[in-house]
Write a protein that holds these residues in place. Sequence first.
Motif, PDB file in Angstrom:
ATOM      1  N   LEU A  98     125.102 114.123  33.026  1.00 20.45           N
ATOM      2  CA  LEU A  98     124.251 113.379  33.950  1.00 20.45           C
ATOM      3  C   LEU A  98     125.076 112.689  35.026  1.00 20.45           C
ATOM      4  O   LEU A  98     124.676 112.646  36.200  1.00 20.45           O
ATOM      5  N   ALA A  99     126.246 112.141  34.644  1.00 22.56           N
ATOM      6  CA  ALA A  99     127.105 111.490  35.630  1.00 22.56           C
ATOM      7  C   ALA A  99     127.628 112.492  36.660  1.00 22.56           C
ATOM      8  O   ALA A  99     127.693 112.195  37.858  1.00 22.56           O
ATOM      9  N   LEU A 100     128.004 113.679  36.197  1.00 26.73           N
ATOM     10  CA  LEU A 100     128.459 114.712  37.140  1.00 26.73           C
ATOM     11  C   LEU A 100     127.335 115.111  38.092  1.00 26.73           C
ATOM     12  O   LEU A 100     127.575 115.353  39.283  1.00 26.73           O
ATOM     13  N   LEU A 101     126.102 115.168  37.589  1.00 28.83           N
ATOM     14  CA  LEU A 101     124.967 115.515  38.438  1.00 28.83           C
ATOM     15  C   LEU A 101     124.682 114.417  39.456  1.00 28.83           C
ATOM     16  O   LEU A 101     124.462 114.696  40.646  1.00 28.83           O
ATOM     17  N   LEU A 102     124.680 113.167  39.001  1.00 27.83           N
ATOM     18  CA  LEU A 102     124.390 112.055  39.902  1.00 27.83           C
ATOM     19  C   LEU A 102     125.514 111.799  40.899  1.00 27.83           C
ATOM     20  O   LEU A 102     125.314 111.090  41.887  1.00 27.83           O
ATOM     21  N   ASN A 103     126.687 112.342  40.635  1.00 37.23           N
ATOM     22  CA  ASN A 103     127.810 112.176  41.556  1.00 37.23           C
ATOM     23  C   ASN A 103     127.760 113.170  42.719  1.00 37.23           C
ATOM     24  O   ASN A 103     128.513 113.035  43.680  1.00 37.23           O
ATOM     25  N   GLN A 104     126.879 114.165  42.621  1.00 32.22           N
ATOM     26  CA  GLN A 104     126.747 115.148  43.685  1.00 32.22           C
ATOM     27  C   GLN A 104     125.959 114.568  44.851  1.00 32.22           C
ATOM     28  O   GLN A 104     125.144 113.664  44.692  1.00 32.22           O
ATOM     29  N   ASN A 105     126.194 115.122  46.012  1.00 32.67           N
ATOM     30  CA  ASN A 105     125.499 114.676  47.220  1.00 32.67           C
ATOM     31  C   ASN A 105     124.156 115.384  47.316  1.00 32.67           C
ATOM     32  O   ASN A 105     123.975 116.352  48.057  1.00 32.67           O
TER      33      ASN A 105
ATOM     34  N   ARG B 200     119.510 107.618  40.199  1.00 34.00           N
ATOM     35  CA  ARG B 200     120.438 106.711  39.520  1.00 34.00           C
ATOM     36  C   ARG B 200     119.713 105.499  38.960  1.00 34.00           C
ATOM     37  O   ARG B 200     120.023 105.017  37.861  1.00 34.00           O
ATOM     38  N   ALA B 201     118.739 104.986  39.715  1.00 35.14           N
ATOM     39  CA  ALA B 201     117.983 103.830  39.234  1.00 35.14           C
ATOM     40  C   ALA B 201     117.145 104.198  38.010  1.00 35.14           C
ATOM     41  O   ALA B 201     117.070 103.431  37.037  1.00 35.14           O
ATOM     42  N   LEU B 202     116.521 105.374  38.035  1.00 41.06           N
ATOM     43  CA  LEU B 202     115.709 105.808  36.896  1.00 41.06           C
ATOM     44  C   LEU B 202     116.565 106.065  35.653  1.00 41.06           C
ATOM     45  O   LEU B 202     116.104 105.870  34.529  1.00 41.06           O
ATOM     46  N   ALA B 203     117.813 106.489  35.865  1.00 42.62           N
ATOM     47  CA  ALA B 203     118.675 106.839  34.740  1.00 42.62           C
ATOM     48  C   ALA B 203     119.054 105.629  33.895  1.00 42.62           C
ATOM     49  O   ALA B 203     119.394 105.781  32.719  1.00 42.62           O
ATOM     50  N   ILE B 204     119.017 104.430  34.477  1.00 45.27           N
ATOM     51  CA  ILE B 204     119.441 103.247  33.730  1.00 45.27           C
ATOM     52  C   ILE B 204     118.264 102.452  33.177  1.00 45.27           C
ATOM     53  O   ILE B 204     118.459 101.370  32.623  1.00 45.27           O
ATOM     54  N   ILE B 205     117.032 102.987  33.310  1.00 50.08           N
ATOM     55  CA  ILE B 205     115.870 102.254  32.792  1.00 50.08           C
ATOM     56  C   ILE B 205     115.971 101.993  31.292  1.00 50.08           C
ATOM     57  O   ILE B 205     115.697 100.869  30.834  1.00 50.08           O
ATOM     58  N   PRO B 206     116.362 102.982  30.460  1.00 42.56           N
ATOM     59  CA  PRO B 206     116.472 102.667  29.018  1.00 42.56           C
ATOM     60  C   PRO B 206     117.456 101.550  28.718  1.00 42.56           C
ATOM     61  O   PRO B 206     117.301 100.836  27.717  1.00 42.56           O
ATOM     62  N   TRP B 207     118.485 101.396  29.551  1.00 43.68           N
ATOM     63  CA  TRP B 207     119.471 100.339  29.340  1.00 43.68           C
ATOM     64  C   TRP B 207     118.856  98.967  29.559  1.00 43.68           C
ATOM     65  O   TRP B 207     119.285  97.980  28.945  1.00 43.68           O
ATOM     66  N   ALA B 208     117.849  98.884  30.427  1.00 46.57           N
ATOM     67  CA  ALA B 208     117.228  97.596  30.742  1.00 46.57           C
ATOM     68  C   ALA B 208     116.171  97.191  29.728  1.00 46.57           C
ATOM     69  O   ALA B 208     115.684  96.063  29.773  1.00 46.57           O
TER      70      ALA B 208
ATOM     71  N   GLN C 246     124.279 103.400  29.701  1.00 45.70           N
ATOM     72  CA  GLN C 246     125.499 102.634  29.916  1.00 45.70           C
ATOM     73  C   GLN C 246     126.722 103.539  29.963  1.00 45.70           C
ATOM     74  O   GLN C 246     127.660 103.312  30.739  1.00 45.70           O
ATOM     75  N   THR C 247     126.716 104.618  29.157  1.00 48.91           N
ATOM     76  CA  THR C 247     127.809 105.583  29.224  1.00 48.91           C
ATOM     77  C   THR C 247     127.795 106.322  30.549  1.00 48.91           C
ATOM     78  O   THR C 247     128.850 106.584  31.137  1.00 48.91           O
ATOM     79  N   THR C 248     126.624 106.645  31.036  1.00 45.31           N
ATOM     80  CA  THR C 248     126.504 107.325  32.327  1.00 45.31           C
ATOM     81  C   THR C 248     127.046 106.459  33.455  1.00 45.31           C
ATOM     82  O   THR C 248     127.771 106.949  34.333  1.00 45.31           O
ATOM     83  N   VAL C 249     126.708 105.179  33.440  1.00 47.61           N
ATOM     84  CA  VAL C 249     127.186 104.277  34.497  1.00 47.61           C
ATOM     85  C   VAL C 249     128.708 104.170  34.480  1.00 47.61           C
ATOM     86  O   VAL C 249     129.363 104.211  35.518  1.00 47.61           O
ATOM     87  N   ALA C 250     129.286 104.047  33.283  1.00 49.61           N
ATOM     88  CA  ALA C 250     130.747 103.938  33.184  1.00 49.61           C
ATOM     89  C   ALA C 250     131.427 105.218  33.671  1.00 49.61           C
ATOM     90  O   ALA C 250     132.419 105.165  34.422  1.00 49.61           O
TER      91      ALA C 250
END
Length: 314
Positions: free
Chosen positions: A111-118, A126-134, A192-196
Amino acid sequence: MANATVRSGRDGPPGSPLDKPIRPTNRNAGTWFLVLPALIPILILSVGPLLYGIALAFTDAQSGRTRSTQWVGGLNFQDLLHDALFWDSFRIGLLWAVGVTVPQFVLALGLALLLNQNLRMRWPARALAIIPWAMPEVVIGIMWRLVYHPDAGILNETIRDLGLGDGRDWLTGLATALPAVIVVGVWAGMPQTTVALLAGLQNTPHELHEAAALDGAGAWRRFCTVTWPVLRPVALSITALNFIWNFNSFALVYVLTNGAPGGRTRLPMLFAYEEAFRYGQFGYAAAMGCVMVAVISVILAVYLVGRLRGGEDR
């Protein structure tokens, strides 16, 4: 002029305050003064209870006792060595920690590699990906209990609509309870792993990727030779922390199954909680906590030694 005494950076007559040697200022007092506001809560809320728990493990402390607590030495630890239920929960805790940490890292890396693409809509993604963390773990547990509900759960409804069967009771089946809980743990901890990992990917110089692409390196080769060496310290750190957090999990499993069925999802923290607050064996539960602290300390020591040796090799 030739015989004039040269003073290093000071002017003034001999014996004046300017003629005294300059002493380095002691900054330790000021440093401790600035650290104390953050250090005091740690000592009160973390170190103090830890030391009290270690001392409690060597006593026969119980709830509702009229006589004073007695010192029993290592008796609680001797009983713990022969407690098959505790070691079974310890085994389940290791399975849970590994079963959550490994898929968590693999999926978060993708997921991090995907979100790092342009790509388009990258920032909303990116905002939706961290919803479970919140979301609080209690809310996550209640939500997934509804998903796994045997009659009205969305999972079984989907299985019936696709004609794959009548569904099953995922959280009470002996074979499905632990895998079902592991899926929830992966989903809850992946953000949280994705963000790091995403932060580590953004520190990779783009020029290195361009140079590797000009040399004819494919995507996999660029990842192995350019991305992974930069990402490796972050990956090791977040994986070690995830393993510790997952091994110490309590709230999520407590809400989902409370250790059922038949103790198949009873993690060590949940077992210690039951001994202390359901059966009132505070000294025995404290001994369990000491064993878990020792295991986590060993894991941390191995991790830190590996990091130090890796730093020396570099």
